[in-house]
Scaffold this active site. Structure first.
Site, mmCIF file in Angstrom:
data_model
loop_
_atom_site.group_PDB
_atom_site.id
_atom_site.type_symbol
_atom_site.label_atom_id
_atom_site.label_comp_id
_atom_site.label_asym_id
_atom_site.label_seq_id
_atom_site.Cartn_x
_atom_site.Cartn_y
_atom_site.Cartn_z
ATOM 1 N N CYS A 294 0.800 -1.234 0.000
ATOM 2 C CA CYS A 294 0.000 0.000 0.000
ATOM 3 C C CYS A 294 0.830 1.279 0.000
ATOM 4 O O CYS A 294 0.810 2.030 -0.962
ATOM 5 C CB CYS A 294 -0.940 -0.013 1.197
HETATM 6 N N1 LIG Z 1 -2.829 -5.959 1.532
HETATM 7 C C1 LIG Z 1 -3.382 -4.969 2.185
HETATM 8 O O1 LIG Z 1 -3.112 -4.775 3.356
HETATM 9 C C2 LIG Z 1 -4.401 -4.047 1.532
HETATM 10 C C3 LIG Z 1 -5.142 -3.184 2.354
HETATM 11 C C4 LIG Z 1 -6.081 -2.360 1.777
HETATM 12 C C5 LIG Z 1 -6.258 -2.352 0.395
HETATM 13 N N2 LIG Z 1 -5.513 -3.187 -0.404
HETATM 14 C C6 LIG Z 1 -5.761 -3.158 -1.840
HETATM 15 O O2 LIG Z 1 -6.503 -4.300 -2.214
HETATM 16 C C7 LIG Z 1 -6.107 -4.766 -3.509
HETATM 17 C C8 LIG Z 1 -5.658 -6.211 -3.442
HETATM 18 O O3 LIG Z 1 -4.523 -6.308 -2.591
HETATM 19 P P1 LIG Z 1 -4.032 -7.661 -1.949
HETATM 20 O O4 LIG Z 1 -3.030 -7.279 -0.924
HETATM 21 O O5 LIG Z 1 -5.180 -8.523 -1.556
HETATM 22 O O6 LIG Z 1 -3.289 -8.331 -3.204
HETATM 23 P P2 LIG Z 1 -2.761 -9.853 -3.310
HETATM 24 O O7 LIG Z 1 -1.648 -9.807 -4.292
HETATM 25 O O8 LIG Z 1 -2.529 -10.413 -1.955
HETATM 26 O O9 LIG Z 1 -3.980 -10.633 -3.954
HETATM 27 C C9 LIG Z 1 -4.510 -10.338 -5.196
HETATM 28 C C10 LIG Z 1 -5.035 -11.628 -5.821
HETATM 29 O O10 LIG Z 1 -5.629 -11.277 -7.061
HETATM 30 C C11 LIG Z 1 -5.336 -12.301 -7.997
HETATM 31 N N3 LIG Z 1 -5.514 -11.777 -9.335
HETATM 32 C C12 LIG Z 1 -4.686 -11.006 -10.088
HETATM 33 N N4 LIG Z 1 -5.233 -10.740 -11.270
HETATM 34 C C13 LIG Z 1 -6.452 -11.344 -11.293
HETATM 35 C C14 LIG Z 1 -7.483 -11.426 -12.229
HETATM 36 N N5 LIG Z 1 -7.411 -10.815 -13.422
HETATM 37 N N6 LIG Z 1 -8.581 -12.156 -11.918
HETATM 38 C C15 LIG Z 1 -8.678 -12.793 -10.727
HETATM 39 N N7 LIG Z 1 -7.729 -12.750 -9.801
HETATM 40 C C16 LIG Z 1 -6.633 -12.026 -10.066
HETATM 41 C C17 LIG Z 1 -3.920 -12.695 -7.661
HETATM 42 O O11 LIG Z 1 -3.606 -13.990 -8.176
HETATM 43 C C18 LIG Z 1 -3.950 -12.657 -6.129
HETATM 44 O O12 LIG Z 1 -4.312 -13.903 -5.577
HETATM 45 C C19 LIG Z 1 -5.033 -3.797 -3.971
HETATM 46 O O13 LIG Z 1 -5.604 -2.779 -4.725
HETATM 47 C C20 LIG Z 1 -4.519 -3.206 -2.673
HETATM 48 O O14 LIG Z 1 -3.972 -1.913 -2.856
HETATM 49 C C21 LIG Z 1 -4.594 -4.039 0.150
#
Ligand SMILES: NC(=O)c1ccc[n+]([C@@H]2O[C@H](COP(=O)([O-])OP(=O)(O)OC[C@H]3O[C@@H](n4cnc5c(N)ncnc54)[C@H](O)[C@@H]3O)[C@@H](O)[C@H]2O)c1
Length: 415
Positions: free
Chosen positions: A257
């Site tokens: 983030c």
């Molecule tokens: N990790 C955090 O603490 C956090 C907190 C708040 C917001 N976010 C936001 O949430 C979003 C996701 O973050 P995350 O940490 O869960 O990411 P992550 O990388 O842990 O997980 C994302 C998942 O999406 C999958 N993916 C990618 N492309 C895809 C597609 N086309 N179709 C289906 N699945 C697909 C990946 O294989 C992965 O399993 C981001 O925008 C991030 O900025 C993250």
């Protein structure tokens, strides 16, 4: 009701579990075949979700790589990554790919909510046209909203349930539906007037942290030059019961983030003839912090009559924050790279990160690593490790997290 979750990472998997625990079946879709296979076999890849929690909800959870499974869902929540390109511009590749696939299976009556962090305008300008490309119309056939995820991985105090959820719909009805959905899992839902407000609110939260971390990081450099203990300064300032919020310096900013999200807004700002100075400056200061830590390593070894070249340096904690194994943008990687350039012999211990394949390293036994090291560098202070005890035993310690405060010894250096 059934919800579909697209992207089963740090955000998507806990969300799927939250709905399942509230009695709503969840269909998780991810393009990562191995991840889906493991989840189907009951294995979680997220520290906050033990396998037992997955097993308890097994009846209400299904996992698939095929978007077709989402046709059965009443609402679909998109939680895919929103990274930066190598040129540090928003990379909407995964989000647009997910939206295109979803448009192919979009079903009349569905609610779509974007949870991924992104710049204001993404939901309306990028998602809406693609979803309407399915032939279905917003309002008549489907609803669309933005609701940012606020999960704090590793936190025991804040959960999806007790963290207020911001919701901004494209229309009033879109907002109403999204609000009703989240009320089934969150104690408080905060309605805002548009998806753009919700998109920007999420960015403000992360920029606020980035700017304040940059401020104390810069202060740590100045305090060191002035021979003032920055931890004592922060501790004293934090006794003010109003108008001050405690932030701590460290080895630099990590995670998916804070090093990434602020630049979504500064990129967008350029379209409006604005340079978002605070965002850029905070990014610059935070990016420079591992280089300051490199200098501190050089100084600590120098004081002991040693050079970095040939010294055995044990890094304690390589994940970007305590209690998790998330290595994304971890400053430990930068520090290891910098110290290796000087010829350091690096080992590390991290109970949450058994391997660092990109560095050709595996987590060493804590006692062995500490005893063998010329210098121990505390980069991330994971729970369950007595860092004061480590510092007492080690030949030399550099504490980048202030966890050895109170230990006054010539062989302990602090940021
Ligand atoms: N990790 C955090 O603490 C956090 C907190 C708040 C917001 N976010 C936001 O949430 C979003 C996701 O973050 P995350 O940490 O869960 O990411 P992550 O990388 O842990 O997980 C994302 C998942 O999406 C999958 N993916 C990618 N492309 C895809 C597609 N086309 N179709 C289906 N699945 C697909 C990946 O294989 C992965 O399993 C981001 O925008 C991030 O900025 C993250």
């Amino acid at each position: 009701m059934t919800v579909g979750i697209v992207g089963l990472g740090y955000v998507g998997l806990p969300l799927a579990i939250a709905f399942a625990e509230a009695g709503t079946p969840a269909i998780g879709v991810d393009v990562d075949f191995e991840r889906v296979k493991a989840l189907r076999a009951g294995r979680s890849h997220i520290e906050d979700i033990p396998d037992s929690q997955l097993a308890e909800q097994a009846e209400r959870l299904t996992f698939d790589t095929n978007y077709g499974a989402l046709r059965d869902a009443d609402a679909v929540l998109i939680c895919v990554p929103t990274p930066l390109t190598p040129q540090r511009e928003p990379d909407l590749g995964p989000l647009l790919a997910a939206t295109a696939d979803l448009a192919g299976v979009l079903t009349k009556g569905q609610l779509v909510v974007l949870e991924s962090t992104t710049y204001p305008g993404t939901t309306r300008e990028r998602l809406l046209p693609m979803l309407e490309g399915s032939g279905l119309k917003l309002g008549d056939d489907f609803n669309l909203a933005f609701s940012p995820e606020r999960v704090d991985p590793g936190s025991e105090s804040y959960t999806i349930q007790n963290t207020p959820k911001i919701v901004g719909g494209l229309t009033e009805a879109c907002g109403d539906r999204a609000e009703a959905l989240y009320r089934t899992i969150c104690e408080e839902v905060v309605r805002v007037s548009s998806p753009e407000t919700a998109e920007m609110a999420k960015l403000l939260e992360n920029i606020f942290r980035s700017v304040n971390i940059a401020l104390v990081n810069e202060l740590s450099i100045l305090a060191h030059r002035m021979d003032i203990d920055v931890w004592e300064v922060i501790g004293a300032a934090a006794t003010k019961p109003f108008g001050f919020m405690r932030f701590e310096p460290g080895p630099g900013m990590g995670g998916h983030c804070l090093p990434v999200d602020p630049f979504y807004l500064s990129w967008r700002a350029r379209e409006y003839d604005m340079t978002a100075e605070f965002i850029e400056l905070a990014g610059k200061v935070n990016q420079a912090q591992p280089y300051f830590c490199e200098q501190r390593v050089i100084e600590a070894l120098n004081d002991a009559g040693k050079s970095v070249n040939g010294s055995r340096i044990a890094i304690l904690g390589v994940a970007y924050k305590p209690g998790v194994g998330d290595m994304r943008e971890s400053p430990a990687l930068k520090l290891i790279e910098l110290l290796r350039r000087h010829g350091a012999d690096i080992s590390y211990h991290d109970p949450f990160v058994p391997e660092l394949p990109e560095m050709g390293l595996s987590s060493a036994d804590l006692d062995g690593a500490v005893d063998a090291a010329d210098l121990v560098v505390i980069v991330t202070a994971h729970p369950g490790i007595d860092h004061s005890d480590v510092a007492r035993r080690a030949a030399l310690t550099l504490d980048l997290r202030g966890v050895t405060r109170g230990l006054d010894a010539p062989n302990v250096h602090r940021l």
